[in-house]
Write an enzyme that holds these catalytic residues in place. Structure first.
Site, mmCIF file in Angstrom:
data_model
loop_
_atom_site.group_PDB
_atom_site.id
_atom_site.type_symbol
_atom_site.label_atom_id
_atom_site.label_comp_id
_atom_site.label_asym_id
_atom_site.label_seq_id
_atom_site.Cartn_x
_atom_site.Cartn_y
_atom_site.Cartn_z
ATOM 1 N N GLY A 203 -5.338 1.077 6.403
ATOM 2 C CA GLY A 203 -4.554 1.764 5.380
ATOM 3 C C GLY A 203 -4.441 0.957 4.120
ATOM 4 O O GLY A 203 -4.876 -0.197 4.032
ATOM 5 N N GLY B 144 -1.483 0.253 0.898
ATOM 6 C CA GLY B 144 -0.118 0.434 0.416
ATOM 7 C C GLY B 144 -0.006 0.011 -1.022
ATOM 8 O O GLY B 144 -0.985 -0.376 -1.662
ATOM 9 N N PHE C 121 1.321 -2.539 -2.021
ATOM 10 C CA PHE C 121 1.141 -3.990 -2.041
ATOM 11 C C PHE C 121 -0.320 -4.399 -1.936
ATOM 12 O O PHE C 121 -0.766 -5.338 -2.561
ATOM 13 C CB PHE C 121 1.951 -4.574 -0.871
ATOM 14 C CG PHE C 121 1.672 -6.008 -0.561
ATOM 15 C CD1 PHE C 121 2.298 -7.005 -1.259
ATOM 16 C CD2 PHE C 121 0.781 -6.356 0.438
ATOM 17 C CE1 PHE C 121 2.051 -8.329 -0.967
ATOM 18 C CE2 PHE C 121 0.530 -7.672 0.736
ATOM 19 C CZ PHE C 121 1.164 -8.659 0.029
ATOM 20 N N GLY C 122 -1.098 -3.675 -1.159
ATOM 21 C CA GLY C 122 -2.489 -4.055 -0.973
ATOM 22 C C GLY C 122 -3.095 -3.338 0.225
ATOM 23 O O GLY C 122 -2.686 -2.239 0.579
ATOM 24 N N VAL D 199 -4.206 -2.929 4.270
ATOM 25 C CA VAL D 199 -3.662 -3.220 5.593
ATOM 26 C C VAL D 199 -4.816 -3.300 6.597
ATOM 27 O O VAL D 199 -5.661 -2.403 6.659
ATOM 28 C CB VAL D 199 -2.657 -2.137 6.035
ATOM 29 C CG1 VAL D 199 -2.036 -2.507 7.380
ATOM 30 C CG2 VAL D 199 -1.584 -1.946 4.982
ATOM 31 N N LYS E 276 -0.961 -7.128 6.034
ATOM 32 C CA LYS E 276 -1.052 -6.590 4.670
ATOM 33 C C LYS E 276 -1.504 -7.707 3.740
ATOM 34 O O LYS E 276 -0.859 -8.750 3.636
ATOM 35 C CB LYS E 276 0.302 -6.037 4.227
ATOM 36 C CG LYS E 276 0.777 -4.872 5.070
ATOM 37 C CD LYS E 276 2.101 -4.327 4.588
ATOM 38 C CE LYS E 276 1.958 -3.606 3.279
ATOM 39 N NZ LYS E 276 3.224 -2.967 2.862
ATOM 40 N N ASP F 208 9.515 4.765 -2.891
ATOM 41 C CA ASP F 208 8.209 5.334 -2.551
ATOM 42 C C ASP F 208 8.249 5.996 -1.176
ATOM 43 O O ASP F 208 7.381 5.772 -0.338
ATOM 44 C CB ASP F 208 7.128 4.252 -2.608
ATOM 45 C CG ASP F 208 5.729 4.829 -2.815
ATOM 46 O OD1 ASP F 208 5.624 6.004 -3.212
ATOM 47 O OD2 ASP F 208 4.754 4.109 -2.565
#
Length: 686
Positions: free
Chosen positions: A369, A371, A373-374, A376, A391, A489
């Site tokens: 995945g 996100g 943030f970055g 996964v 992550k 979010d």
């Protein structure tokens, strides 16, 4: 660089002169100016800054309000990073070219058009002008305040700026009175056609000419629509920002940018070393001095000295590199030490090498995945077989900021419906968080995945349990933590499902902490279209009510099995989920919104309850939305549903509330620059 041989100094003077010279040449570039290129086939909040009324929708940028009634509006989108256009060390200017696709449409057929849009270069990253003929580029009260170079695509005749007609292209420099204009209609291009128009703007610094090409096709025409002989170097600053602006006044004209490519050139040529003599390599800095049978002993000694200087020089460079790396590491370590001792003793600090091994070198096959943030990754640790989710930060300043935000927030939180943090790692320039692994992935993937028989994989009891779990964790974040946590979010892709399909809220990269008694924080709008509350899009102020709105959309998704914005198969029209459910509610047919894949296998009372809670939470009026604590009580049958209007409240806008640009865009900078922003008022029809 060319070889440099002093005429007669001693070998020792050569040695002491060469080492600092090499050192300076290595750590001090001839010019900091570099060519830049970016290519956006879609837009995100990570690559552009939105000002005024601009917004993101379906990966495109809308610059003015999408309203069915005439309004005044102005908006700007700017590439986040400044770009070098002038190099003071070489006194050279950049050439540039850009390609973008835009459309100008009108919500109401036959209604008046105006006013148009621009592509601009500006030394200011807060460029936002007035509505109307000012094209969102200059202020009506300070016409000479903003500095810019712009290409305007004007759709209204304005005598103030000496417009030739209501459909023209012009080059503007520090003024909306164009240096030169052209009529695209003469080339078969109608700015107001509603079609996608491919546009190229090319400036060649050596030829001192600006050319503008336009086409309905993806191929650039041979001849430009507008060609202007002009030297822009005197208007270029060392660094400038690039972007688009647009405006309306008493019209429903819409301005959309679909994609954007931009590139500068010229600096590499300006800084390239001249050709070397044939006996000197292009890659050498140390001068090659003949060491043959010349009989010159001083040359031999000089060669020996330089042989010693070379390794010494590389040792110095290596030392500097190591010093910089250590400083960066210490800085990150210092930031991590700011966290509480309880945190540092809690989640495990992993070694980079073990995380790299567990993810097979962060191989693409291990990606599960993405996100805010970055990326996964699935990590499997041998020989125990323990599985975690790792992550990995994007290598940007924003990624670092969000890493620290997520680390400081989620490490202090404890709730059964949160994805549990297991550990962290900050080595080798990497920022990594380690979570428990969720075998069923995200809610959106499970919710919209169909079985072979065409039925849903999520039964009604599981869906109701998911609604209860997310309501519970949001009530915890909003009301029960020492500091209120605004997630910002909430969406189905950020809700994970464990082995028993219990929900776990994750991805705190956009979250913000705030004291319960403090005013909401103004921030750059972040999140995902379809889940964003109208007042958040308007003002950029994240509150618990903006989370409640997003949660309401998630509830409707769970109940209806439809995405927040979905294209109808028959009409190909984009339909908003909240609007669709509310229209059924107004006809007393809300139960028809239930996911057809459930085949009627659900509790009608629970389904109706979930749908009505979803609408109440997604109410356009933030004051009329439920609190998460009240939602949880209703789901637990501890409280009754409040009355809900049959018709969805409509939004109207007025210019009664002045807010500064900085209040909308940044929670860090404060300035006196102000611009009118539009207040949302709610009209409810009973």
């Amino acid at each position: 660089m060319p070889a440099m041989i002093a005429p007669s100094p001693s070998p020792r003077s050569h040695l002491f002169f060469t080492i600092p010279l090499f050192f300076l040449l290595c750590i001090s570039p001839v010019s900091a100016s570099k060519n830049v290129r970016f290519d956006f086939r879609s837009f995100t909040f990570r690559n552009v800054t939105l000002l005024g009324d601009s917004y993101l929708r379906n990966d495109a940028v809308g610059l003015t309000r999408d309203l069915s009634v005439p309004a005044s509006s102005s908006g700007t989108v700017i590439y986040n990073s400044p770009i070098a256009f002038f190099d003071p060390l070489t006194n050279s200017s950049a050439s540039f070219w850009t390609r973008f696709t835009f459309s100008v449409t009108n919500v109401n057929s036959g209604a008046s058009f105006g006013d148009g849009l621009t592509f601009f270069l500006s030394p200011d990253n807060l460029t936002l002008g007035s509505p109307g003929g000012y094209l969102g580029l200059v202020n009506s009260s300070q016409l000479t305040k903003n500095r810019f170079v712009a290409v305007e695509f004007d759709t209204r005749l304005d005598d103030l700026f000496r417009d030739p007609n209501d459909n023209h292209v012009g080059l503007d420099v520090d003024s909306l009175i164009s240096v030169k204009t052209a009529d695209p209609v003469a080339r078969g291009i109608d700015l107001k056609s509603g079609k996608l128009i491919n546009t190229w703007v090319v400036y060649r610094s050596d030829e001192k000419i600006v050319n503008v090409y336009m086409s309905y096709s993806s191929f650039r025409p041979e001849n430009p629509i507008l060609s202007v002989d002009i030297d822009l170097s005197s208007y270029f600053k060392e660094f400038m920002y690039v972007g688009f602006s647009a405006s309306t006044e008493g019209s429903t004209e819409l301005h959309t940018i679909q994609d954007w490519t931009f590139e500068t050139s010229g600096f590499s040529n300006a800084n390239a070393p001249p050709r070397q003599p044939h006996n000197v390599s292009d890659n050498m800095v140390i001068p090659l001095i003949p060491m043959g049978n010349s009989g010159n002993g001083s040359h031999k000694k000089l060669g020996l000295g330089l042989g010693i200087a070379g390794p010494a020089f590389f040792f110095v460079v290596l030392s500097v590199f190591g010093w910089v790396s250590v400083r960066r590491c210490k800085k990150l370590t210092g930031e991590l030490k700011d966290f509480s001792p309880e945190f540092l003793k809690g989640p495990k600090e992993f070694q980079y090498v073990e995380l790299k091994t567990a993810t097979r070198g962060f191989h693409s096959s291990r990606i599960v995945g993405h996100g805010s943030f970055g990326t996964v990754y699935k990590a499997v640790f041998a020989p125990s077989g323990a599985t975690f989710a790792v992550k990995r930060s994007k290598h940007t300043h924003e990624g670092r900021t969000e890493f620290l935000a997520e680390l400081s927030i989620i490490a202090c939180l404890r709730h059964k419906n949160l994805v549990q943090l297991q550990g962290w790692c900050a080595e080798k320039g990497e920022l990594l968080l380690v979570y428990e692994f969720m075998p069923n992935g995200s809610l959106d993937k499970v919710l919209y995945q169909e079985s072979v028989e065409g039925t849903t994989l999520l039964k009604w009891p599981q869906r109701y349990n998911i609604a209860m779990g997310i309501a519970s964790v949001l009530s915890y974040l909003h009301q029960e933590c020492e500091q209120q946590v605004i997630h910002r979010d909430i969406k189905t892709s950020n809700i994970m499902l464990d082995g028993n399909l219990n929900p776990r809220l994750g991805d705190f990269g956009l979250a913000r902490l705030m004291d319960h008694d403090k005013s909401p924080v103004s921030t750059l709008t972040a999140g995902t279209m379809g889940y964003l509350a109208p007042e958040y899009l308007q003002y950029g102020k994240a509150t618990e009510k903006t989370d409640v709105f997003s949660f309401g959309v998630v509830l409707l998704e769970v109940a209806c099995g439809r995405r927040p914005i979905q294209k109808e198969q028959d009409s190909q029209k984009m339909v908003n989920l909240v609007d669709w459910v509310w229209s059924l509610h107004s006809e007393d047919k809300i139960i028809e919104a239930a996911d057809k894949r459930l085949n009627g296998e659900f509790s009608e009372d629970e389904m109706k309850k979930l749908l009505l809670i979803g609408l109440s939470c997604a109410n356009p009026s933030c004051d009329d939305r439920l609190s998460m604590r009240r939602v949880l009580q209703i789901l637990n049958n501890e409280a009754s549903l409040p009355a809900l209007s049959k018709s969805k409240p409509s939004l109207t806008f007025s210019c009664s509330l002045p807010l500064s640009i900085d209040e909308i865009v940044s929670d860090c900078e404060k300035s006196a620059r102000a611009s009118p922003v539009y207040e949302i008022t709610i009209k409810t029809e009973s």
